[in-house]
Scaffold this motif. Structure first.
Motif, mmCIF file in Angstrom:
data_model
loop_
_atom_site.group_PDB
_atom_site.id
_atom_site.type_symbol
_atom_site.label_atom_id
_atom_site.label_comp_id
_atom_site.label_asym_id
_atom_site.label_seq_id
_atom_site.Cartn_x
_atom_site.Cartn_y
_atom_site.Cartn_z
ATOM 1 N N LEU A 447 10.705 -24.366 8.254
ATOM 2 C CA LEU A 447 11.947 -24.401 7.485
ATOM 3 C C LEU A 447 13.052 -23.565 8.125
ATOM 4 O O LEU A 447 14.239 -23.814 7.881
ATOM 5 C CB LEU A 447 11.684 -23.903 6.058
ATOM 6 N N VAL A 448 12.693 -22.533 8.913
ATOM 7 C CA VAL A 448 13.704 -21.657 9.533
ATOM 8 C C VAL A 448 13.597 -21.688 11.052
ATOM 9 O O VAL A 448 14.178 -20.834 11.726
ATOM 10 C CB VAL A 448 13.542 -20.206 9.020
ATOM 11 N N GLU A 449 12.869 -22.638 11.582
ATOM 12 C CA GLU A 449 12.618 -22.665 13.026
ATOM 13 C C GLU A 449 13.915 -22.774 13.816
ATOM 14 O O GLU A 449 14.128 -22.055 14.805
ATOM 15 C CB GLU A 449 11.685 -23.825 13.367
ATOM 16 N N GLU A 450 14.809 -23.651 13.417
ATOM 17 C CA GLU A 450 16.061 -23.830 14.154
ATOM 18 C C GLU A 450 16.917 -22.568 14.098
ATOM 19 O O GLU A 450 17.522 -22.169 15.098
ATOM 20 C CB GLU A 450 16.831 -25.022 13.577
ATOM 21 N N HIS A 485 19.951 -10.165 9.278
ATOM 22 C CA HIS A 485 19.814 -9.597 7.933
ATOM 23 C C HIS A 485 19.912 -10.691 6.871
ATOM 24 O O HIS A 485 19.148 -10.696 5.894
ATOM 25 C CB HIS A 485 20.903 -8.550 7.708
ATOM 26 N N GLY A 486 20.840 -11.630 7.070
ATOM 27 C CA GLY A 486 20.959 -12.723 6.107
ATOM 28 C C GLY A 486 19.699 -13.564 6.046
ATOM 29 O O GLY A 486 19.218 -13.919 4.959
ATOM 30 N N LEU A 487 19.141 -13.896 7.229
ATOM 31 C CA LEU A 487 17.904 -14.675 7.262
ATOM 32 C C LEU A 487 16.758 -13.907 6.612
ATOM 33 O O LEU A 487 15.991 -14.464 5.810
ATOM 34 C CB LEU A 487 17.562 -15.022 8.718
ATOM 35 N N GLU A 488 16.652 -12.638 6.958
ATOM 36 C CA GLU A 488 15.558 -11.827 6.405
ATOM 37 C C GLU A 488 15.662 -11.715 4.887
ATOM 38 O O GLU A 488 14.653 -11.789 4.172
ATOM 39 C CB GLU A 488 15.604 -10.437 7.052
ATOM 40 N N GLN A 489 16.884 -11.574 4.377
ATOM 41 C CA GLN A 489 17.073 -11.465 2.934
ATOM 42 C C GLN A 489 16.699 -12.760 2.223
ATOM 43 O O GLN A 489 16.065 -12.745 1.160
ATOM 44 C CB GLN A 489 18.536 -11.105 2.629
ATOM 45 N N ARG A 490 17.075 -13.907 2.822
ATOM 46 C CA ARG A 490 16.752 -15.191 2.192
ATOM 47 C C ARG A 490 15.244 -15.447 2.197
ATOM 48 O O ARG A 490 14.673 -15.917 1.208
ATOM 49 C CB ARG A 490 17.499 -16.317 2.911
ATOM 50 N N ILE A 491 14.608 -15.123 3.329
ATOM 51 C CA ILE A 491 13.150 -15.314 3.395
ATOM 52 C C ILE A 491 12.449 -14.387 2.404
ATOM 53 O O ILE A 491 11.499 -14.790 1.717
ATOM 54 C CB ILE A 491 12.650 -15.066 4.832
ATOM 55 N N GLN A 492 12.934 -13.150 2.325
ATOM 56 C CA GLN A 492 12.313 -12.206 1.400
ATOM 57 C C GLN A 492 12.482 -12.658 -0.047
ATOM 58 O O GLN A 492 11.560 -12.540 -0.861
ATOM 59 C CB GLN A 492 12.924 -10.811 1.592
ATOM 60 N N LYS A 493 13.667 -13.200 -0.361
ATOM 61 C CA LYS A 493 13.899 -13.699 -1.715
ATOM 62 C C LYS A 493 12.975 -14.871 -2.024
ATOM 63 O O LYS A 493 12.419 -14.971 -3.133
ATOM 64 C CB LYS A 493 15.372 -14.117 -1.859
ATOM 65 N N HIS A 548 9.426 -24.456 -11.743
ATOM 66 C CA HIS A 548 10.230 -25.521 -11.133
ATOM 67 C C HIS A 548 11.600 -24.987 -10.708
ATOM 68 O O HIS A 548 12.118 -25.361 -9.643
ATOM 69 C CB HIS A 548 10.381 -26.688 -12.118
ATOM 70 N N ALA A 549 12.179 -24.098 -11.531
ATOM 71 C CA ALA A 549 13.486 -23.520 -11.180
ATOM 72 C C ALA A 549 13.379 -22.655 -9.929
ATOM 73 O O ALA A 549 14.269 -22.670 -9.061
ATOM 74 C CB ALA A 549 14.020 -22.699 -12.351
ATOM 75 N N LEU A 550 12.298 -21.882 -9.803
ATOM 76 C CA LEU A 550 12.113 -21.025 -8.626
ATOM 77 C C LEU A 550 11.916 -21.860 -7.368
ATOM 78 O O LEU A 550 12.415 -21.509 -6.288
ATOM 79 C CB LEU A 550 10.911 -20.097 -8.838
ATOM 80 N N VAL A 551 11.201 -22.965 -7.484
ATOM 81 C CA VAL A 551 11.012 -23.840 -6.321
ATOM 82 C C VAL A 551 12.346 -24.436 -5.891
ATOM 83 O O VAL A 551 12.654 -24.530 -4.690
ATOM 84 C CB VAL A 551 9.984 -24.940 -6.639
ATOM 85 N N GLN A 552 13.169 -24.822 -6.859
ATOM 86 C CA GLN A 552 14.491 -25.353 -6.523
ATOM 87 C C GLN A 552 15.362 -24.277 -5.871
ATOM 88 O O GLN A 552 16.151 -24.563 -4.961
ATOM 89 C CB GLN A 552 15.173 -25.883 -7.794
ATOM 90 N N LEU A 555 14.470 -24.020 -2.341
ATOM 91 C CA LEU A 555 15.046 -25.135 -1.588
ATOM 92 C C LEU A 555 16.429 -24.756 -1.064
ATOM 93 O O LEU A 555 16.775 -25.033 0.088
ATOM 94 C CB LEU A 555 15.125 -26.380 -2.483
ATOM 95 N N GLY A 556 17.214 -24.089 -1.923
ATOM 96 C CA GLY A 556 18.536 -23.649 -1.485
ATOM 97 C C GLY A 556 18.465 -22.504 -0.490
ATOM 98 O O GLY A 556 19.270 -22.426 0.450
ATOM 99 N N LEU A 557 17.513 -21.588 -0.674
ATOM 100 C CA LEU A 557 17.393 -20.452 0.240
ATOM 101 C C LEU A 557 17.023 -20.901 1.650
ATOM 102 O O LEU A 557 17.505 -20.333 2.639
ATOM 103 C CB LEU A 557 16.340 -19.466 -0.292
ATOM 104 N N PHE A 558 16.170 -21.892 1.747
ATOM 105 C CA PHE A 558 15.777 -22.404 3.063
ATOM 106 C C PHE A 558 16.752 -23.454 3.593
ATOM 107 O O PHE A 558 16.609 -23.892 4.745
ATOM 108 C CB PHE A 558 14.374 -23.010 2.999
ATOM 109 N N ALA A 559 17.720 -23.851 2.745
ATOM 110 C CA ALA A 559 18.681 -24.891 3.140
ATOM 111 C C ALA A 559 17.948 -26.117 3.683
ATOM 112 O O ALA A 559 18.297 -26.687 4.724
ATOM 113 C CB ALA A 559 19.663 -24.345 4.178
#
Length: 744
Positions: A447-450, A485-493, A548-552, A555-559
């Motif tokens: 999901l974050v490879e690129e 930092h932005g990537l790390e924060q999104r992955i951590q979230k 279901h809300a957390l999974v959605q 989805l936004g965090l990983f874009a």
């Protein structure tokens, strides 16, 4: 007249204000001598000066207040005595000065007549009064010295005993001095011999105290373990050591102090020699904790210097002749030699460092900003420890030493704040990047490879071409740090959301149906069964919506593209997690029922069935016959069905599994199916056992099946009870008690 005005002014002033008026007064007296022939007579002038002396004596006596002088505070009385003695002595000195310059008051053509009379004729009474003042002053000085005894406390082995002796001496002195404060005579009257006698006796007893005090100080000196304690003893003793008899006893102790200091100097030189030897053999020596090598060595030398400078400064304050003795001069020379050794050591250590610091700084500042581990792919800040050492050394160096630092090192030190912030930013960036690399799950990586590939591409410059002297590296570091930092924060979230899903499922792991009030001796609570089930079902439904809300949100965090295979793989990962959660929740409830239906001693039954008589049958409530609708088996099976039913309350995360919920998969799990089968088998077994127990009562069925009246009539007619066989025969032939009675 001018003289009368001066005398009247003198009488009106407070005694401390008299001194500035004495020179003008003597000036007028000299003018009278030079201009007034009638007063230019030694006899008349002597009488005039004697009267002035008497006036001064009277004013001084009034100012000192003889009746309270020895009863007041010693310091205040001393201050007043000093003013009086100073004023009277100033008058005598002024008289002598005017006498020597008397010619200045005569005109050029006038014959100069000197004061050819003896000064003793003028100052006989004043000298006697001054002598008495000095006697009282000496008495007060002694009192002030001995008042220190009340505050003296000694340390050491004999400290307590010596302190007690001093306290006894102080109490004795207070008693001795009390004679003067309780006396009624005028201590300022030179004619009072009673006071002089008391003073003589007082001084004799004080001499004895001085000798005892000298002995005590000698013992205290002997107990002092080192120079520091010895000088503290000198400070505590204060002016008591200046008293002649005490000083005589303490004189030899000053030589001991010098010898102790010489011994300390030898110890310092031994420490110095040992360190130099260690550096020669090992190439280094120990320094203070957290201090760099050079600064630590300089601090070590500085502390050695302070170790000897402090005591030597105390020696310089001593006015004792021992400092000019041969031993004192030897001590001074050894002290200066030791200081010279330490200064040479500091100079050599610092200059050696200066010769290498420039080269080390240039080389290490030309290295790349980052380095990467080829195996783990993690990055680290490439700020060489030698650079840190240089900055640390310079931060500890004193300003006087900073003037001789090489230009390269000085420039680096002037930019130390920039390097500190740059290293901190790079450390933050490296930590964030390494955290992503280490913690990224297998299903998360695609999901974050690129994005990671783009960051690695930008990091290549910091790993190769960019160094610590490159212009503009701050902006580069800020940009890439923000990206990481932005990537790390999104992955951590996203990970936090997954952890929250797991925590939500942990709340499911609790038996749905329990014994009443949770007590082991109670039965399963069937009254509130429906309410408990609805409450638990509501929890599952709400949890499903949250999941279901957390999974959605992830989805936004990983874009991610919701239709992509990598996102579907990630959803399957969460889906399997939910399936495990349902498994644990159902397993918990089934285990509770299985544990409470085991056949073991001491376990209270969890279900209850009542056997009651419903003529002509014995019946169970609830029914225990298998296949009966609404029976016990149906009730237990309904509980199990409700437990499995929780898995149908959450919509399936992964629709490609072909089921709208999780119940089909859960019911197909062998461990749960086995537990379900075991529980229902136990129910059937217990039902059969209970039915067998009921059959044991069939031999007594006649008690509740046959008519009681008919049996009683038979008994009365035949005088005995019919057996079941005979009774049956009677029935077959149509016999009845009434008929028999009629025939009879």
């Amino acid at each position: 007249m001018p003289l009368s005005r001066h005398l009247e002014l003198l009488e009106s002033l407070e005694f401390p204000e008299v001194k500035p008026r004495l020179r003008p007064l003597l000036h007028v007296v000299c003018l009278i001598w030079a201009t007034c022939e009638s007063y230019r007579s030694p006899g008349r002038l002597t009488i005039l000066l004697q009267e002035i002396c008497n006036l001064l004596i009277q004013q001084a006596s009034n100012y000192l207040c003889p009746e309270g002088l020895l009863r007041s505070e010693v310091e205040e009385s001393q201050r007043k005595l000093h003013v009086a003695v100073d004023t009277l002595s100033f008058f005598k000195q002024g008289f002598q000065d005017r006498r020597e310059h008397l010619c200045a008051y005569f005109k050029e053509n006038q014959e100069v007549r000197q004061w050819d009379f003896q000064s003793s004729l003028v100052f006989e009474r004043l000298d006697g009064f001054l002598g008495r003042l000095l006697m009282v002053q000496d008495l007060l000085k002694t009192a002030l010295d001995f008042h220190q005894l009340g505050k003296l406390e000694f340390s050491g082995i004999r400290g307590n005993a010596l302190s007690q002796q001093v306290q006894q001496m102080y109490d004795g002195f207070q008693e001795m001095y009390g004679v003067f404060s309780e006396s009624s005579y005028d201590c300022l009257d030179p004619q009072s011999m009673e006071f002089e006698n008391d003073v003589c006796e007082f001084n004799r007893r004080v001499e004895d105290l001085d000798r005892r005090l000298g002995a005590i100080f000698s013992q205290a000196f002997d107990d002092a373990p080192d120079l520091e304690h010895a000088f503290k003893l000198l400070d505590i003793a204060g002016k008591l050591l200046e008293r002649p008899l005490v000083a005589q006893d303490a004189s030899e102790k000053y030589l001991l102090l010098i010898q102790m200091f010489i011994k300390d100097l030898d110890t310092v030189r031994a420490i110095y020699s040992q360190r130099v030897q260690e550096e020669a053999e090992l190439g280094f020596s120990s320094v203070h904790k957290n201090m760099p090598t050079v600064a630590g060595g300089l601090r070590w030398a500085q502390e050695l210097r302070q170790r000897i400078q402090g005591p030597f400064a105390n020696f310089k304050r001593i006015t004792h002749p021992c400092m000019d003795s041969a031993e004192g001069k030897r001590m001074t020379q050894k002290y200066e030699d030791t200081l010279s050794l330490l200064e040479k050591y500091e100079t050599r250590l610092y200059e050696d460092w200066c010769q290498t610091v420039s080269e080390k700084s240039q080389y290490n500042l030309s290295r790349p900003l980052l380095k990467r581990d080829s195996e783990t792919k993690q990055i680290a800040v490439n700020f060489n420890p030698q650079l840190l050492s240089v900055l640390k050394e310079m931060s500890y160096l004193e300003p006087r030493q900073m003037q001789r630092i090489p230009e390269t090192a000085a420039a680096m030190f002037s930019s130390r704040e920039f390097y500190r912030q740059l290293v901190a930013k790079l450390e933050l960036m490296a930590n964030g990047y390494n955290k992503v690399v280490k913690t990224l799950a297998e299903v998360e990586f695609p999901l974050v490879e690129e994005e990671l590939r783009d960051i690695d591409l930008r990091l290549r410059a910091a790993e190769g071409t960019l160094n610590w002297k490159t212009e503009g590296i701050w902006d580069y570091v800020i940009q890439i740090t923000n990206s990481i930092h932005g990537l790390e924060q999104r992955i951590q979230k996203a990970k936090d959301n997954v952890e929250e899903i797991q925590n939500i499922m942990k709340t499911w792991v609790s038996p749905i149906f329990k014994r009443k009030d949770g007590k082991k001796e109670c039965l399963l609570s069937m009254d509130d069964q429906h309410d408990r089930m609805e409450k638990y079902y509501h929890l599952i439904r709400e949890s499903g919506l949250k999941i279901h809300a957390l999974v959605q949100e992830n989805l936004g965090l990983f874009a991610a593209d919701p239709t992509s295979n990598i996102w579907k793989t990630y959803v399957n990962y969460i889906d399997e997690m939910l399936l495990d959660g349902f498994f644990l929740a159902i397993e918990c409830s089934l285990k509770y029922l299985l544990e409470n239906t085991e056949c073991k001693a001491g376990l209270t039954p969890i279900f209850e069935a009542q056997l009651s008589l419903a003529i002509p049958e014995l019946v169970f409530s609830p029914p225990l016959e298998y296949g009966v609708k609404g029976g016990f088996y149906d009730a237990v099976e309904g509980l199990v069905t409700s437990i499995f039913g929780i898995s149908s309350l959450v919509p399936r995360l992964s629709p490609q599994n072909g089921s709208p919920h999780y119940q089909v998969d859960v019911e197909g799990m062998a461990p749960l199916a086995s537990m379900r089968s075991t529980l229902l088998d136990r129910v059937q077994s217990m039902m059969a056992l209970c039915c067998g127990y009921r059959s044991a009562f069939s031999q007594y069925s006649y008690l509740y099946v046959e008519d009681r009246r008919e049996i009683l009539s038979q008994f009365l007619f035949l005088k005995r009870r019919l057996t079941p066989t005979k009774g049956s025969m009677k029935k077959c032939v149509g016999w009845s008690p009434s008929r028999c009675s009629t025939a009879g």
